[in-house]
Write an enzyme that holds these catalytic residues in place. Structure first.
Site, PDB file in Angstrom:
ATOM      1  N   ASN A 150      94.969  83.770  40.134  1.00 56.78           N
ATOM      2  CA  ASN A 150      94.628  84.863  40.392  1.00 56.78           C
ATOM      3  C   ASN A 150      94.026  84.171  41.681  1.00 56.78           C
ATOM      4  O   ASN A 150      93.146  84.526  42.736  1.00 56.78           O
ATOM      5  CB  ASN A 150      93.620  84.702  39.469  1.00 56.78           C
ATOM      6  CG  ASN A 150      92.963  83.297  39.221  1.00 56.78           C
ATOM      7  OD1 ASN A 150      93.468  82.199  39.772  1.00 56.78           O
ATOM      8  ND2 ASN A 150      91.415  82.941  39.012  1.00 56.78           N
ATOM      9  N   GLU A 248      91.921  73.032  33.595  1.00 57.59           N
ATOM     10  CA  GLU A 248      90.466  73.608  33.734  1.00 57.59           C
ATOM     11  C   GLU A 248      91.208  75.328  33.281  1.00 57.59           C
ATOM     12  O   GLU A 248      92.288  75.686  33.195  1.00 57.59           O
ATOM     13  CB  GLU A 248      90.928  73.582  35.522  1.00 57.59           C
ATOM     14  CG  GLU A 248      89.993  72.770  36.427  1.00 57.59           C
ATOM     15  CD  GLU A 248      88.666  72.519  35.524  1.00 57.59           C
ATOM     16  OE1 GLU A 248      88.646  72.951  35.397  1.00 57.59           O
ATOM     17  OE2 GLU A 248      88.753  71.717  36.291  1.00 57.59           O
ATOM     18  N   CYS A 282      87.726  82.642  37.560  1.00 51.80           N
ATOM     19  CA  CYS A 282      87.705  82.149  36.505  1.00 51.80           C
ATOM     20  C   CYS A 282      86.148  81.912  36.324  1.00 51.80           C
ATOM     21  O   CYS A 282      85.279  81.796  35.738  1.00 51.80           O
ATOM     22  CB  CYS A 282      88.590  80.556  36.001  1.00 51.80           C
ATOM     23  SG  CYS A 282      87.721  79.809  37.314  1.00 51.80           S
ATOM     24  N   GLU A 461      87.055  68.213  38.576  1.00 47.36           N
ATOM     25  CA  GLU A 461      88.019  68.293  40.024  1.00 47.36           C
ATOM     26  C   GLU A 461      87.307  68.221  40.967  1.00 47.36           C
ATOM     27  O   GLU A 461      85.394  67.891  40.485  1.00 47.36           O
ATOM     28  CB  GLU A 461      88.729  69.707  40.066  1.00 47.36           C
ATOM     29  CG  GLU A 461      89.834  69.784  38.721  1.00 47.36           C
ATOM     30  CD  GLU A 461      90.791  70.504  39.184  1.00 47.36           C
ATOM     31  OE1 GLU A 461      90.484  72.288  39.197  1.00 47.36           O
ATOM     32  OE2 GLU A 461      91.714  71.071  39.308  1.00 47.36           O
TER      33      GLU A 461
END
Ligand code: TXE
Length: 480
Positions: A150, A248, A282, A461
């Site tokens: 993405n 993630e 996301c 992260e």
């Protein structure tokens, strides 16, 4: 036809078995390049080269590692237009988005971690009359980074930059659906003088290359962004090997809009947070909860604005949405519109494929879609669609909206729109999510912890969290 190559031991190489996979331009629906269909043998070669490079790279002073990373960033920046066009061709996103978001952010990721490592410190714990503990943080060794389609170069560099800055050698796998800018990065690394074997980029399928990376005993940590099911597969393999894992995963993010919000700001930002990158981020909000007193007004304005959003080929400067990433993904997204209708929803705008003219007639375009009238717990409101489809739902009380917002298996991001500070604080506190934006969306400070709760992932992260992930602490006690 362009042939992408693997980057192993500082060289561009064809895959060992010399097999390739088609790479499709989603804006036209045609194959435009071939990528290596790599195998476990290629991963093995990469690990061997990383093993040779590790002593040198991990002992290179931080500022020298940083200087090479900044040089990589500078070269990408000097070729921004070329990188943005390549990203857009590979992914289908508007060139303007790749030029303003994806590629500048990849440059920032490299510069940010190149400098962050120079400020990164470990703790010491003094024990009165007993002695002192000091902790060192050394690179793990060889680490694996697996990224999705993405935000291709953006997320690829978000992983490899902290790994390299911390002194690790990296085996990295971009998505097979969007490999081009990672390939271009390998050429840049060689030009910037990154020593051979420090970064190895292997192209290919998840169940071959990603799986071989996850199983390899010498790859000691995996940082992964992608689907929740893939994350579960990786965790199953990596857990008994005691690998460090950062996952993630997906999201089904709520946007909560209170009647006292700044209406115009909430409206224009909600259009962006719903449909930026064709809804394939996301962090996009896909369930929009609107307080009942402004429900009808918001709905009318939202539908009117979205219906006017131009869906077009990526190089059209007017394009608000480009193509979605692939034909199977377009079919998946449209199947959710059918499901929503079966579940009793009403499509207020969109809901169909867009057929452009000429060379773009076979591209994968979807009209931005708004659906209302669904129960909060139906499948459309619970499962990640990851496309330009959102639902709107009215609410009456804070308890009710929090119940609905927190009802999914995910917990990545959320937005809250209100001018009341108490409401903002208390709702932000009670939302089950790793990230809450109040009166804003996608404002990113790279120092902050980034990640989700529940099935949205494990670990964080960003900033020092990423540098901690890519290092091993060792505590040393000295008796006084
Ligand atoms: O992800 P995958 P896909 C979500 C979104 C989307 C769905 C599937 O819902 O529709 O995931 O997308 C590699 N072992 N997100 O198919 O398959 C794969 O090659 C190791 C959310 O792209 O998870 C790619 O490099 N690796 C999201 C990467 O994993 C494997 C972003 C991601 O692929 C593997 C993208 C395996 N067994 C999709 N199988 C987000 N949260 O940002 C695949 N891969």
């Amino acid at each position: 036809m362009k042939y992408i190559k693997n980057y192993i031991a500082g060289e561009l190489q064809a895959p060992t078995l010399n097999q390739h996979i088609d790479n499709v331009d989603p804006s036209r629906g045609v194959v435009y390049s071939q990528i290596p269909d790599s195998s476990a043998e290629d991963v093995e070669k990469a690990v061997e080269s990383a093993e040779k490079a590790f002593p040198g790279w991990s002992n290179t002073p931080k500022d020298e590692r940083a200087a090479i990373m900044i040089k990589i960033a500078d070269i990408i920046e000097s070729r921004l237009k070329e990188f943005a066009e390549a990203e857009s061709l590979d992914n289908g996103k508007p060139v303007s988005l790749a030029s303003h978001v994806d590629i500048p952010r990849a440059v920032s990721n490299l510069k940010f971690f190149a400098t962050a490592i120079q400020h990164f410190a470990a703790e010491s714990h003094y024990m009165e009359g007993v002695g002192v503990n000091y902790t060192t943080r050394k690179p793990i060794g060889i680490v694996g980074c697996i990224s999705p389609w993405n935000l291709p170069l953006y997320l690829f560099t978000w992983k490899i930059a902290p790994a390299l800055a911390a002194g690790n050698c990296v085996i990295a796998k971009p998505s097979e659906i969007t490999p081009m800018t990672a390939f271009m990065l390998s050429e840049v690394c060689a030009e910037a003088g990154l020593p051979a074997g420090v970064l190895n980029i292997i192209h290919g399928l998840g169940h071959k290359v990603g799986d071989a990376m996850t199983r390899h005993p010498k790859i000691k940590a995996i940082s992964f962004t992608g689907g929740t099911n893939t994350g579960a597969t990786i965790a199953k393999i990596a857990a008994p090997m005691f690998k460090k894992l950062s996952l993630e995963l997906g999201g089904k993010n709520p946007n909560i809009i209170f009647a006292d919000c700044d209406f115009d700001k909430a409206l224009s930002t909600t259009v962006r947070s719903s449909f930026a990158n064709q809804g394939q981020i996301c962090l996009c909000g896909s369930r929009i909860f609107i307080e009942r007193p402004i429900y009808e007004k918001f709905k009318e304005a939202f539908v009117a604005k979205v219906a006017k959003s131009k869906v077009s080929y990526p190089s059209d400067p007017e394009a608000k949405l480009g193509a979605v990433v692939s034909k199977p993904h377009m079919e998946k997204v449209l199947s959710y519109v059918d499901l929503a209708v079966e579940e009793g929803g009403t499509v207020l705008t969109g809901g169909t494929q867009v057929k452009l003219d000429g060379e773009y007639s076979e591209g994968f375009y979807i009209r931005p879609t708004i659906i209302e009238g669904l129960a909060y717990d139906c499948r459309t409101n619970q499962e990640e669609i990851f496309g330009p489809v959102v639902t709107i739902t009215p609410f009456d009380t804070i308890d009710e909206v929090l119940m609905m917002a927190n009802s999914t298996e995910y917990g990545l991001a959320s937005t809250v729109w209100t001018e009341n500070l108490n409401t903002a604080h208390s709702v932000a506190d009670r939302i089950h999510a790793g990230i809450v934006w109040v009166n804003s969306w996608l404002v990113r400070d790279l120092r902050t912890p980034f990640g989700g709760v529940k099935n949205s992932g494990v670990g964080r992260e960003g900033g020092f969290e990423a540098l901690r992930f890519f290092t091993e602490p060792k505590n040393i006690f000295i008796k006084s």
